[in-house]
Design an enzyme around this catalytic site. Sequence first.
Site, PDB file in Angstrom:
ATOM      1  N   ARG A   1       0.886  -1.252   0.141  1.00 46.16           N
ATOM      2  CA  ARG A   1       0.029  -0.088  -0.091  1.00 46.16           C
ATOM      3  C   ARG A   1       0.875   1.153  -0.010  1.00 46.16           C
ATOM      4  O   ARG A   1       1.397   1.678   0.905  1.00 46.16           O
ATOM      5  CB  ARG A   1      -0.961  -0.156   1.255  1.00 46.16           C
ATOM      6  CG  ARG A   1      -2.112  -1.004   1.091  1.00 46.16           C
ATOM      7  CD  ARG A   1      -2.979  -1.279   2.482  1.00 46.16           C
ATOM      8  NE  ARG A   1      -3.451   0.222   2.690  1.00 46.16           N
ATOM      9  CZ  ARG A   1      -4.442   0.353   3.733  1.00 46.16           C
ATOM     10  NH1 ARG A   1      -4.999  -0.720   4.279  1.00 46.16           N
ATOM     11  NH2 ARG A   1      -4.858   1.459   3.976  1.00 46.16           N
TER      12      ARG A   1
ATOM     13  N   ASP B   1       2.197   5.233  -0.268  1.00 46.90           N
ATOM     14  CA  ASP B   1       1.704   6.408   0.172  1.00 46.90           C
ATOM     15  C   ASP B   1       1.454   7.427  -0.727  1.00 46.90           C
ATOM     16  O   ASP B   1       1.904   7.043  -2.095  1.00 46.90           O
ATOM     17  CB  ASP B   1       2.526   6.872   1.392  1.00 46.90           C
ATOM     18  CG  ASP B   1       2.912   6.086   2.586  1.00 46.90           C
ATOM     19  OD1 ASP B   1       1.785   5.405   3.025  1.00 46.90           O
ATOM     20  OD2 ASP B   1       4.141   6.169   3.118  1.00 46.90           O
TER      21      ASP B   1
ATOM     22  N   TYR C   1      12.153  -1.812  -3.929  1.00 47.67           N
ATOM     23  CA  TYR C   1      11.653  -0.291  -4.251  1.00 47.67           C
ATOM     24  C   TYR C   1      13.128   0.254  -4.700  1.00 47.67           C
ATOM     25  O   TYR C   1      14.251  -0.143  -4.410  1.00 47.67           O
ATOM     26  CB  TYR C   1      11.381   0.680  -3.019  1.00 47.67           C
ATOM     27  CG  TYR C   1      10.100   0.463  -2.569  1.00 47.67           C
ATOM     28  CD1 TYR C   1       9.088   1.286  -3.081  1.00 47.67           C
ATOM     29  CD2 TYR C   1       9.594  -0.496  -1.811  1.00 47.67           C
ATOM     30  CE1 TYR C   1       7.647   1.244  -2.649  1.00 47.67           C
ATOM     31  CE2 TYR C   1       8.397  -0.902  -1.366  1.00 47.67           C
ATOM     32  CZ  TYR C   1       7.296   0.286  -1.557  1.00 47.67           C
ATOM     33  OH  TYR C   1       6.066  -0.091  -1.418  1.00 47.67           O
TER      34      TYR C   1
ATOM     35  N   ARG D   1      11.823   5.629   2.941  1.00 47.25           N
ATOM     36  CA  ARG D   1      12.066   7.154   3.000  1.00 47.25           C
ATOM     37  C   ARG D   1      12.725   7.590   4.169  1.00 47.25           C
ATOM     38  O   ARG D   1      13.625   8.570   4.057  1.00 47.25           O
ATOM     39  CB  ARG D   1      10.859   7.943   2.681  1.00 47.25           C
ATOM     40  CG  ARG D   1      10.111   7.753   1.323  1.00 47.25           C
ATOM     41  CD  ARG D   1       8.590   8.070   1.327  1.00 47.25           C
ATOM     42  NE  ARG D   1       8.630   9.527   1.758  1.00 47.25           N
ATOM     43  CZ  ARG D   1       7.171   9.988   2.421  1.00 47.25           C
ATOM     44  NH1 ARG D   1       6.267   9.293   2.278  1.00 47.25           N
ATOM     45  NH2 ARG D   1       7.103  11.245   2.523  1.00 47.25           N
TER      46      ARG D   1
END
Length: 281
Positions: free
Chosen positions: A60, A62, A123, A211
Site C-alpha cells: 500500500r 503512500d 523499491y 524514505r
Amino acid sequence: MSEWVEPGCVRVRLDLGYDGRDFSGWAVQRGRRTVQGEIQEALRVVTRSAEPFELTVAGRTDAGVHARGQVAHVDLPAELWEAHREQLLRRLAGRLPHDVRVWRLTPAPEHFNARFSAIWRRYAYRVTDDPGGVDPLLRGHVLWHNWPLDLDAMNAAAAHLLGEHDFAAYCKKRDGATTIRRLLDLRWERRPDGVLEATVRADAFCHNMVRSLVGAMLFVGDGHRPPAWPGEVLAAGVRDSAVHVVRPHGLTLEEVGYPADDALAARNAEARNLRSLPPCR
C-alpha cells in the site's frame, strides 16, 4: 484478504503501474483520488457490475509514491471472468486515467494472495546532487539534494542496516503491527546520467521505512554524519529527530517477488504470524 476463493469465483492477478503524483496513495479514501479507487471503478464500469470488486494489493504505497511493478488480486465471478477475459485488459486501458495502467490480468494459482504470498518487495529511490538541479523531464521522479553526495560513504552506511532488525527507529508505528523486518538489499549506484539510485529490498516494509532510511543515508552522504550513524540509530530503537523522511516522489515500487506455486499456502501462514526477534544470548 483470504487465501481462499469463494465457490463460483476466480482469483485474478493484476500487474500494474502508476505515477503517484496526483494520487492520495493506494488505499481507497472518501473524497480523495486513489489508485485502488480508480482501478475498482474502472473494473466495475467495464464489467457492467452494480458494485465494485475489492482489490488486495502487495504494497500500500503512500501519497506521491510511484509503482512500476505493483501486484494486486481481485476475486471475480467465474461467469463474468469468462465473458470478459479476452477483452478486459483492453477495456480497462480505455477506461483508466493515463497515470495508472494494468499490464497483465492472469488467473492466479491456488492459494495466491497478492499481499500475504509476497516474499519480498523491491523499491528504488532516485536522487540527484547536480548543482543545477533535477532534469525537468525527471522532476516528478527524482529528488534534488543540494549537497554533493559521497557514494562510498552511503554504501558503507547501508551495510550497517542489512539483516533482520526492529526498524522502529525508521518507521511510523501503527497499533498492533510489528516493526521487525528483514532488509535483504540496500545499495546505491550512480547512473551514467549522474542520478543516484538506491535499491531497497525487504520481505516487507513498515510505514515510511524506505524514505526514512534514505533520509539517514543522505545525511551521511553529504558529510553531516559518519557512516556508522544510521546503524547506531537502528540499535537505539527510537526515532531520531535528525532522520528526515524524504519526499515521496523519488520513490518507486519496482517489483514484488513470490515463491513457487506449491509454497504459496505456507508463505501465507508465515506472513500472518506476528514476528519477534530471538532473545539476546
